[in-house]
Design a protein around this motif. Sequence first.
Motif, short mmCIF file in Angstrom:
data_model
loop_
_atom_site.label_atom_id
_atom_site.label_comp_id
_atom_site.label_asym_id
_atom_site.label_seq_id
_atom_site.Cartn_x
_atom_site.Cartn_y
_atom_site.Cartn_z
N PRO A 39 44.01 41.88 41.49
CA PRO A 39 44.65 43.19 41.26
C PRO A 39 45.67 43.16 40.15
O PRO A 39 45.79 44.12 39.36
N TRP B 231 42.24 48.44 38.53
CA TRP B 231 41.92 48.06 39.91
C TRP B 231 41.50 49.29 40.73
O TRP B 231 40.55 49.22 41.52
N ASP B 232 42.18 50.39 40.52
CA ASP B 232 41.88 51.61 41.29
C ASP B 232 40.53 52.21 40.91
O ASP B 232 39.99 53.05 41.64
N LEU C 250 37.82 50.37 40.55
CA LEU C 250 36.74 49.56 41.10
C LEU C 250 35.96 50.35 42.15
O LEU C 250 36.55 51.15 42.89
N ALA D 26 34.54 51.37 45.60
CA ALA D 26 35.13 51.13 46.92
C ALA D 26 34.44 49.96 47.61
O ALA D 26 35.09 49.13 48.28
N ARG E 270 35.92 46.67 46.44
CA ARG E 270 37.25 46.40 47.01
C ARG E 270 37.14 45.96 48.48
O ARG E 270 37.90 45.13 48.94
N ARG F 274 34.59 44.28 49.72
CA ARG F 274 34.13 42.88 49.66
C ARG F 274 35.29 41.94 49.33
O ARG F 274 35.39 40.84 49.87
N TRP F 275 36.16 42.38 48.41
CA TRP F 275 37.34 41.59 48.05
C TRP F 275 38.24 41.37 49.26
O TRP F 275 38.68 40.25 49.53
N ALA F 276 38.50 42.42 50.02
CA ALA F 276 39.34 42.30 51.21
C ALA F 276 38.70 41.39 52.24
O ALA F 276 39.38 40.58 52.90
N ILE G 134 34.20 41.42 40.01
CA ILE G 134 35.50 41.98 39.66
C ILE G 134 35.86 41.66 38.21
O ILE G 134 36.38 42.50 37.47
#
Length: 378
Positions: free
Chosen positions: A258, A265-266, A268, A270, A273, A275-277, A328
Amino acid sequence: MGAAATELRGELRGLVARHIPPDYLGAFTDDPADLETAQGFCRILAERGLLCLAWPEEYGGRGASVWEQTAVREEMWAAHEPRGAQYMGVNWVGPTIMRHGTGEQRRRHLPPIARGEVIWCQGFSEPDAGSDLASLRTAARRDGDGWLVSGQKVWTSYATMAQWCFLLARTSRGERRQQGLTIFLVPMGDPAIEVRPIRCLMGPHHLNEVFFNDLRVTEADVLGTVDEGWKVVQEVLAFERVGIARYARCEQLLQAAPEVLGGAWDDLPAELRVRWARMLVHSRRARLLAYRVVALQNEGRVTPGDAAAYRIAVTRLDQESAEVLMDIAAFAAREGERARRFRAEVADHWRYSHASTVASGSIDVQRILLARALLGAK
């Protein structure tokens, strides 16, 4: 981990910032300067008693807790492992020699490891004995007061630069394949040893074939008891599999994303994001599993199933996080030093991740070990 570990992390990060170039991606690149950077950094750590922090003082350590050593491990892997190949000697070669070596072997081998002066390689896997290690064919046949070792090892990391090899060979035949195996500590400079590098995606120095052509070894080279090396190997593999804290690198790269992308980043998707989390959660799961095994090892209660559970989690994390990070990185700015470094770090992580579910025992074997532990099977 407590205040001592927090203070230690600050000290280590300061040393990395002062002595490791920003573009450093590991010791084993095409640039020889990267290996020298790692070797020099090991000497700096050793001078401060940080290289083998948890070793007893008599062997060059500071007698610190296993949790402080775990903090060192995590900080090093988060910084692209600036100890180079030394983690092998620190994490398991040295401790194994402490537990099973003779007084002379301890005096000979432990001080150079603690000073960061020597690199070890592991002579385990063979062309027909990788995951099924007990089927190895490299043999040591009796010759007078010693043995002559002949055979081939493969996928041997660091063999081109190592001074010593932790070698597993067959010395007799038993009812079970695990019987009759012996560990020898052998110098890689012996003319009876031939090393042939294997070029691969990960770059030079990592993978090699090693041939033993009537290598002479003696009783003084035996670690532990003749024909009972398998017991030591099981212990070694548990320490090796937990000693590589790649979850720390995964988390460091995920946390950096991020900040590197900034306002992008915003934008990207959804789904990306999410998958990242998920990967952040998985990295912390792997960390907790590692801590569980460290605690069990410290109590002398670790089993192959415990190490296998951790290994499955961290190798899957390695590969799945690499895919997320590559997606990313495609959104990162094309200009700017920080964005360039991030893309290089992610690409390096992606290359290494391809081997993670095979190295140190394939993920399929780890699943078998875990299933046996859960079912109480032998």
